[in-house]
Motif scaffolding. Sequence first.
Motif, short mmCIF file in Angstrom:
data_model
loop_
_atom_site.label_atom_id
_atom_site.label_comp_id
_atom_site.label_asym_id
_atom_site.label_seq_id
_atom_site.Cartn_x
_atom_site.Cartn_y
_atom_site.Cartn_z
N ALA A 68 0.84 -1.19 0.00
CA ALA A 68 0.00 0.00 0.00
C ALA A 68 0.88 1.25 0.00
O ALA A 68 1.79 1.36 0.82
CB ALA A 68 -0.92 0.01 1.21
N ILE A 69 0.61 2.16 -0.94
CA ILE A 69 1.31 3.45 -0.95
C ILE A 69 0.64 4.34 0.08
O ILE A 69 -0.55 4.63 0.00
CB ILE A 69 1.26 4.10 -2.34
N LYS A 70 1.41 4.79 1.07
CA LYS A 70 0.87 5.59 2.16
C LYS A 70 0.81 7.08 1.82
O LYS A 70 -0.10 7.78 2.25
CB LYS A 70 1.70 5.37 3.43
N GLU A 71 1.81 7.57 1.12
CA GLU A 71 1.84 8.99 0.73
C GLU A 71 2.88 9.20 -0.35
O GLU A 71 3.75 8.36 -0.57
CB GLU A 71 2.17 9.88 1.93
N GLY A 72 2.75 10.33 -1.03
CA GLY A 72 3.78 10.72 -1.99
C GLY A 72 3.35 10.69 -3.45
O GLY A 72 4.13 11.06 -4.32
N VAL A 73 2.12 10.22 -3.74
CA VAL A 73 1.66 10.20 -5.13
C VAL A 73 1.20 11.61 -5.49
O VAL A 73 0.19 12.09 -4.98
CB VAL A 73 0.52 9.19 -5.33
N ARG A 74 1.94 12.26 -6.38
CA ARG A 74 1.61 13.63 -6.77
C ARG A 74 1.70 13.78 -8.29
O ARG A 74 2.62 13.25 -8.91
CB ARG A 74 2.57 14.62 -6.10
N SER A 75 0.76 14.51 -8.84
CA SER A 75 0.72 14.70 -10.29
C SER A 75 1.72 15.77 -10.74
O SER A 75 2.15 15.77 -11.89
CB SER A 75 -0.68 15.08 -10.76
N LYS A 76 2.10 16.69 -9.83
CA LYS A 76 3.03 17.75 -10.17
C LYS A 76 4.02 17.97 -9.02
O LYS A 76 3.62 18.00 -7.87
CB LYS A 76 2.30 19.07 -10.45
N VAL A 77 5.30 18.12 -9.37
CA VAL A 77 6.32 18.50 -8.41
C VAL A 77 7.23 19.50 -9.09
O VAL A 77 7.14 19.73 -10.30
CB VAL A 77 7.13 17.29 -7.88
#
Length: 195
Positions: A68-77
């Motif tokens: 499970a991905i807990k955090e950090g999925v972002r469309s823009k950085v």
Amino acid sequence: DLDLDLINPDGRPLRLSVNQDVPGVYQCTYQPHDTGRHVLKAKYGGTELPIGPIAMDAAPTGHAELCAIKEGVRSKVAVGQECVINVDTQDAGKGQVTCRIYKKPGAAPKTEKALLSVEEEEIDVEVVENADGTISVLYNPTQAGDYVVELKFGGNFVPNGSFDQKILPAEEFDEHEIEQETSMQYESAQEAQYD
């Protein structure tokens, strides 16, 4: 000089580490990100070695579907933003988390000559095992562009482990927002690592 190229099942280059422990003896180390057949091509002094391309199969391990991905999925950085993706692998069994972040392929046909080098097309990532059983993937993008993020466990995608990410010049982001988000991510990763 020895020249090695390792191509994954999708026809993309894979990072290699080559060391010469003793004169004339080379050790090649790599970590497969994909399951399936990988092909190693070797040249010495510009001449292909007589053994020809070597085919190697990578088999899956563990249960990626239980990650499970807990955090950090972002469309823009932003360029220069220190980013963290945290993955919980405690129930997934034996296996390793791998991550590739590479420039989104264009519309042109993919040929061996048209492929960018690994250094040109991929972002360096660091995979850290935390004390609480989670895994942190850390990276710091240096070039703007459209990228693909792939997270796998044991060679298979974790749930929601493939997504597009746009990396924009830092001046297009709010600087305070970037610093605040980066600080929160890294504090979370460090606390999990050293608890």
